[in-house]
Design a protein around this motif. Structure first.
Motif, mmCIF file in Angstrom:
data_model
loop_
_atom_site.group_PDB
_atom_site.id
_atom_site.type_symbol
_atom_site.label_atom_id
_atom_site.label_comp_id
_atom_site.label_asym_id
_atom_site.label_seq_id
_atom_site.Cartn_x
_atom_site.Cartn_y
_atom_site.Cartn_z
ATOM 1 N N ALA A 40 -3.215 40.333 -7.343
ATOM 2 C CA ALA A 40 -2.403 40.598 -8.527
ATOM 3 C C ALA A 40 -1.865 39.284 -9.062
ATOM 4 C CB ALA A 40 -1.271 41.549 -8.169
ATOM 5 N N THR A 41 -1.577 38.321 -8.171
ATOM 6 C CA THR A 41 -1.142 36.991 -8.597
ATOM 7 C C THR A 41 -2.316 36.289 -9.263
ATOM 8 O OG1 THR A 41 0.358 36.877 -6.708
ATOM 9 C CG2 THR A 41 -0.171 34.805 -7.816
ATOM 10 N N PRO A 42 -2.119 35.721 -10.442
ATOM 11 C CA PRO A 42 -3.240 35.045 -11.113
ATOM 12 C C PRO A 42 -3.838 33.958 -10.226
ATOM 13 C CG PRO A 42 -1.389 35.293 -12.614
ATOM 14 C CD PRO A 42 -0.885 35.681 -11.259
ATOM 15 N N GLU A 43 -5.157 33.893 -10.204
ATOM 16 C CA GLU A 43 -5.821 32.890 -9.380
ATOM 17 C C GLU A 43 -6.130 31.660 -10.219
ATOM 18 O OE1 GLU A 43 -9.231 35.120 -8.121
ATOM 19 O OE2 GLU A 43 -10.400 34.532 -9.881
ATOM 20 N N ILE A 50 -2.271 30.762 -5.930
ATOM 21 C CA ILE A 50 -1.002 30.098 -5.612
ATOM 22 C C ILE A 50 0.144 30.962 -6.109
ATOM 23 C CG2 ILE A 50 0.403 28.022 -5.903
ATOM 24 C CD1 ILE A 50 -2.187 26.465 -6.427
ATOM 25 N N SER A 51 1.010 31.363 -5.201
ATOM 26 C CA SER A 51 2.140 32.226 -5.534
ATOM 27 C C SER A 51 3.334 31.406 -6.009
ATOM 28 C CB SER A 51 2.546 33.049 -4.306
ATOM 29 O OG SER A 51 1.457 33.836 -3.853
ATOM 30 N N PRO A 52 4.291 32.047 -6.689
ATOM 31 C CA PRO A 52 5.470 31.312 -7.166
ATOM 32 C C PRO A 52 6.248 30.599 -6.064
ATOM 33 C CG PRO A 52 5.316 33.438 -8.256
ATOM 34 C CD PRO A 52 4.266 33.437 -7.203
ATOM 35 N N ASP A 53 6.181 31.107 -4.817
ATOM 36 C CA ASP A 53 6.885 30.449 -3.709
ATOM 37 C C ASP A 53 6.066 29.334 -3.078
ATOM 38 O OD1 ASP A 53 4.935 31.817 -2.351
ATOM 39 O OD2 ASP A 53 6.306 32.909 -1.033
ATOM 40 N N ASP A 54 4.960 28.941 -3.733
ATOM 41 C CA ASP A 54 4.077 27.859 -3.289
ATOM 42 C C ASP A 54 3.164 28.240 -2.127
ATOM 43 O OD1 ASP A 54 4.817 25.963 -5.220
ATOM 44 O OD2 ASP A 54 6.507 25.260 -4.020
ATOM 45 N N THR A 55 3.128 29.502 -1.752
ATOM 46 C CA THR A 55 2.132 29.937 -0.786
ATOM 47 C C THR A 55 0.749 29.801 -1.413
ATOM 48 O OG1 THR A 55 3.634 31.497 0.280
ATOM 49 C CG2 THR A 55 1.280 31.863 0.597
ATOM 50 N N VAL A 56 -0.150 29.166 -0.684
ATOM 51 C CA VAL A 56 -1.505 28.939 -1.172
ATOM 52 C C VAL A 56 -2.464 29.809 -0.364
ATOM 53 C CG1 VAL A 56 -3.354 27.258 -1.517
ATOM 54 C CG2 VAL A 56 -0.960 26.579 -1.866
ATOM 55 N N THR A 57 -3.118 30.739 -1.028
ATOM 56 C CA THR A 57 -4.108 31.597 -0.380
ATOM 57 C C THR A 57 -5.492 31.022 -0.634
ATOM 58 O OG1 THR A 57 -2.726 33.556 -0.649
ATOM 59 C CG2 THR A 57 -5.080 33.911 -0.256
ATOM 60 N N ILE A 58 -6.194 30.721 0.462
ATOM 61 C CA ILE A 58 -7.558 30.200 0.373
ATOM 62 C C ILE A 58 -8.509 31.298 0.820
ATOM 63 C CG2 ILE A 58 -9.174 28.427 1.124
ATOM 64 C CD1 ILE A 58 -6.810 27.323 -0.459
ATOM 65 N N ASP A 209 0.536 29.804 -12.795
ATOM 66 C CA ASP A 209 0.195 30.810 -13.791
ATOM 67 C C ASP A 209 -0.372 30.145 -15.051
ATOM 68 O OD1 ASP A 209 0.228 33.629 -14.649
ATOM 69 O OD2 ASP A 209 1.637 32.890 -16.158
ATOM 70 N N ARG A 210 0.219 29.040 -15.434
ATOM 71 C CA ARG A 210 -0.280 28.298 -16.603
ATOM 72 C C ARG A 210 -1.655 27.695 -16.293
ATOM 73 N NH1 ARG A 210 2.093 25.725 -21.189
ATOM 74 N NH2 ARG A 210 4.106 26.604 -20.574
ATOM 75 N N ALA A 211 -1.838 27.180 -15.056
ATOM 76 C CA ALA A 211 -3.130 26.594 -14.684
ATOM 77 C C ALA A 211 -4.235 27.639 -14.691
ATOM 78 C CB ALA A 211 -3.022 25.944 -13.316
ATOM 79 N N ALA A 212 -3.896 28.875 -14.309
ATOM 80 C CA ALA A 212 -4.883 29.945 -14.305
ATOM 81 C C ALA A 212 -5.422 30.223 -15.695
ATOM 82 C CB ALA A 212 -4.266 31.215 -13.715
ATOM 83 N N GLN A 213 -4.656 29.872 -16.717
ATOM 84 C CA GLN A 213 -5.058 30.098 -18.098
ATOM 85 C C GLN A 213 -5.530 28.825 -18.782
ATOM 86 O OE1 GLN A 213 -1.997 32.596 -20.163
ATOM 87 N NE2 GLN A 213 -0.992 32.602 -18.152
ATOM 88 N N THR A 214 -5.708 27.760 -17.980
ATOM 89 C CA THR A 214 -6.091 26.461 -18.534
ATOM 90 C C THR A 214 -7.437 26.043 -17.980
ATOM 91 O OG1 THR A 214 -3.742 25.821 -18.614
ATOM 92 C CG2 THR A 214 -5.372 24.060 -18.868
#
Length: 770
Positions: A40-43, A50-58, A209-214
């Motif tokens: 659900a979090t934008p990839e 990358i979640s707002p709390d800086d958790t990085v899911t690989i 979130d901005r990077a996901a749209q860039t």
């Protein structure tokens, strides 16, 4: 894979569930959600969230079965991403999404100039890009999802580094757009983006979130770091999944539970190629919990890489023990091909031995071997044999499958989810785009989860019970006969020595069944030890046992043959085995001969080669290599094994000294050390204890009461590892390391007792002395 769900079973009841019967162990459970589109979090891209709390899911495309792929694959992405490693979380990539999407075109081809270019992506095995992942690297979204051939790093490094680099550049671009500054003025480290001139900072979580749209305007210009630039790769990192394993939070296929789920137990014909002639369901219909029974055919060989397994019977019940009890009681009459039922270990061995006398397929023929034999001062000849060997994994084969009219869900640990997806589609008629393979950790596999048809069996059973989740669990006995074996093999090696004891001719004949893996291993293209006249041929015969990879392909057997024979030649020549090997390698024209010599020198120095040893103790040295005959990717090592033998014949591996090359660099040296240590124990068992025999066409040893495992007091108390750098990318680390234990123990037995044994395993021989 979904979140853990609470259940109505309390902890006391949960502990009471733990039970074992004839090798099947069930501990606890896990209730999954059905898979849907990931995140659900934008990839930022398909590999990174990358979640707002800086958790990085690989997202990890390969299967974790203890080899550390969840960690090493994440390291390759995060090296370029420049994120905070302490906030990295692995997650399995979606095999369903892989069926629906293609990888970006700019990531498809490897950069650089191959195996000896430190700035490139190495030399991945693209094969024919088959979409099931059987051969090479597909063009689908997550590329090669298969876990085998020690290739997760070799094949995946370049595109995983690209994934991390592209995400980093998009994060920087998003921050640059937000602040209206040039990207060149930004830096990224530990998930923090800094505007160098002003000191302004932001975090990956805030900008993701901005990077996901860039989108990146020119992704094809993105480059990856070379080893001298690495800061994370090349450092020792503990496996990311270990804390969850210790806490019992890791999900294996055997753990899966679902509402309304039924259990299936199966019994397949013990003779491969056999099927059900008749069975009597009425005899077990009234047993407690029994819901249904069905016959299943021999799985389509097109779904099992051409291998012929067996047909059988399945019973579906409310609980697994009910299904198991019922299938054991059901009267079944098997129909077995007479030629298959006639096989036994003795006549199969005779067939292999006879094949060595046939012309065979000559793969190398240098000089004039026959003429050199005619003028040799001494002829040395030896015949060696290795048995059938299984995977003997800890987690028996299992899969949970739910088939509806328009969708298939599979929960299992499998080393090739793209193949499972393909099988599910073919069996059910449902498009691959509607097949969801939910990956779980795997409790052992060592070659595409044994290449056995547990997935295909489970899918066939669930397809006959649409709308009901079916959890298939093999017994230990079914697991032994349901997977493939390393092929039984033999070899005859013959050398002509000159008056000084150096080989002037070498002939190698190896034999295995015609569909065996790695017939060319260790001897092809050129001899690793100099012989001016060299001939190498393969010889085959037809057997019915399905064979496959098992912690490697042909090297395990072939290096036993080769290194044992080198010990015999050194003894016949009256020369030191270390210096004999060193001189013969030096005389070759092999590209990597200096690396091989360096490995021998380091291992000898580490072990104190030549020192005085107690009576009943011997040192033995050997070369191990994959790819040393080429100028391409290779993996090179040497080991010295210090072995003691009591007068009553008890072998003890006292110490192992390992010199191993790193290529340009290892990704995770700690993981490599674990691989080496684990394979020492693995091949010690092959050398001393393990073998499968055939009687009346079926496997005899089908559980651990008959298939012996070493005990802890047999393991070496001292293992020393020293790495050295070489100028090529490695061919892999996941298999064919420590094969030299086999030849080392053979030579130690000879040094101590004067007895020369050439047939594995050794505990079937009289090793006593004095």
């Amino acid at each position: 894979m979904g979140e853990n769900h609470a259940s109505d079973v309390n902890r006391r009841e949960f502990l009471a569930i733990a039970a074992a019967a004839h090798g099947a162990l069930i501990l606890g459970f896990w209730v999954p959600e059905r898979a849907s589109a990931q995140a659900a979090t934008p990839e930022v891209n398909a590999w990174i969230v990358i979640s707002p709390d800086d958790t990085v899911t690989i997202r990890i495309a390969q299967t974790e079965l203890g080899q550390g792929v969840w960690t090493s694959n994440a390291m390759m992405v995060c090296e370029e991403l420049q994120c905070d490693w302490n906030k990295v979380r692995p997650q399995y990539a979606s095999a369903n999404r892989d069926a629906r999407e293609k990888a970006p075109a700019w990531t498809l081809n490897v950069m650089g100039n191959g195996a000896t270019d430190p700035n490139g992506g190495g030399e991945p095995g693209f094969g024919n890009r088959d979409r099931t992942g059987v051969s090479g690297i597909p063009d689908s979204l997550y590329r090669r999802m298969r876990t085998n051939a020690a290739s997760s790093v070799k094949d995946g490094r370049y595109y995983l580094q690209l994934a991390g680099a592209e995400a980093r550049e998009r994060l920087l671009l998003a921050a640059a757009n937000l602040w209206s500054v040039p990207v060149a003025e930004l830096s990224a480290k530990d998930s923090i983006i800094t505007h160098v001139r002003s000191g302004r900072t932001t975090t990956y979580g805030k900008i993701a979130d901005r990077a996901a749209q860039t989108p990146h305007p020119n992704p094809e210009k993105i480059t990856i770091k070379s080893p001298e630039q690495w800061t994370l790769m090349g450092t020792e990192r503990k496996n990311l999944d270990v804390p969850d394993k210790v806490a019992g939070r890791i999900v294996y296929g055997i753990d899966v539970r679902m509402p309304g789920m039924k259990w299936a137990a199966v019994k397949a014909c013990p003779v491969y190629g056999g099927n059900v002639r008749s069975c009597n369901f009425d005899a077990i219909r009234q047993m407690p919990g029994v819901r249904s029974a069905m016959q299943f055919p021999i799985p389509d060989p097109a779904l099992t890489r051409g291998r012929i397994f067996s047909g059988g019977v399945a019973v579906v019940a409310d609980h697994w023990y009910q299904a198991r009890a019922a299938v054991d009681r059901m009267p079944i009459e098997w129909e077995t091909p007479p030629k298959n039922a006639a096989f036994n270990t003795a006549n199969m061995r005779d067939a292999l031995l006879a094949s060595l006398d046939q012309p065979g397929k000559v793969r190398v023929n240098e000089g004039n071997v026959d003429d050199a034999f005619a003028r040799g001062a001494k002829i040395v000849e030896a015949t060696y044999s290795t048995p059938y060997l299984p995977r003997a994994r800890m987690e028996p084969g299992n899969a949970t499958v739910l088939v509806t009219d328009n969708r298939v869900d599979v929960w299992m640990g499998d080393q090739s989810p793209q193949e499972v997806r393909f099988s599910a589609s073919k069996i059910t008629g449902i498009p691959e785009e509607n097949v969801y393979v939910n990956q779980c950790h795997l409790g052992g596999g060592f070659g595409r989860n044994g290449n056995g048809p547990q997935a295909e069996q489970a899918i066939m059973i669930a397809n006959a019970h649409r709308g009901t989740p079916i959890h298939l669990l093999w017994t230990r006995e079914e697991d032994f006969i349901g997977t493939t074996y390393r092929a039984m093999g033999m070899a005859r090696l013959k050398a002509a020595l000159d008056a000084d004891g150096w080989p002037i001719a070498l002939e190698v004949r190896t034999a295995m069944q015609e569909d065996g893996f790695g017939p060319e291993s260790s001897f092809d293209v050129a001899s690793r030890y100099h012989a001016p006249n060299y001939r190498f041929s393969n010889h085959t015969t037809k057997f019915h046992v399905p064979v496959g990879t098992r912690r490697g392909i042909g090297q395990a057997a072939h290096e036993f043959y080769r290194e044992s024979f080198m010990n015999e030649l050194a003894h016949a020549a009256g020369k030191d085995p270390y210096r004999y090997r060193r001189e013969l390698i030096a005389r070759t024209s092999l590209t990597y001969k200096d690396d091989m010599i360096k490995a021998l020198d380091i291992a000898a120095e580490m072990s104190g080669w030549g020192k005085t040893l107690p009576k009943g103790t011997a040192q033995c040295i050997a070369l191990e290599e994959r790819g040393a005959e080429t100028n391409r990717m290779a993996t090179i090592s040497a080991m010295v094994h210090t072995v003691s033998l009591s007068r009553d014949g008890k072998v003890k591996l006292e110490r192992v000294d390992i010199a191993h090359d790193t290529g340009f660099s290892l990704v995770n040296p700690l993981s490599v050390k674990k691989q080496l240590e684990g394979q020492i124990i693995w091949f010690y068992n092959d050398a001393m204890h393990q073998a499968n025999t055939i009687k009346d066409g079926h496997i005899v040893e089908n559980n651990f009461n008959a298939f012996k495992l070493s005990r802890i007091d047999e393991e070496p108390p001292e293992i020393n590892i020293r790495f050295f750098r070489t100028g090529h990318w490695l061919l892999g680390m996941g298999h064919d390391r420590a094969t030299s234990i086999q030849s080392a123990i053979a030579d130690a037995i000879f040094q101590i007792t004067g007895k020369r044994f050439r047939d594995l395993p050794f505990d079937g021989h009289d090793l006593s002395w004095g």
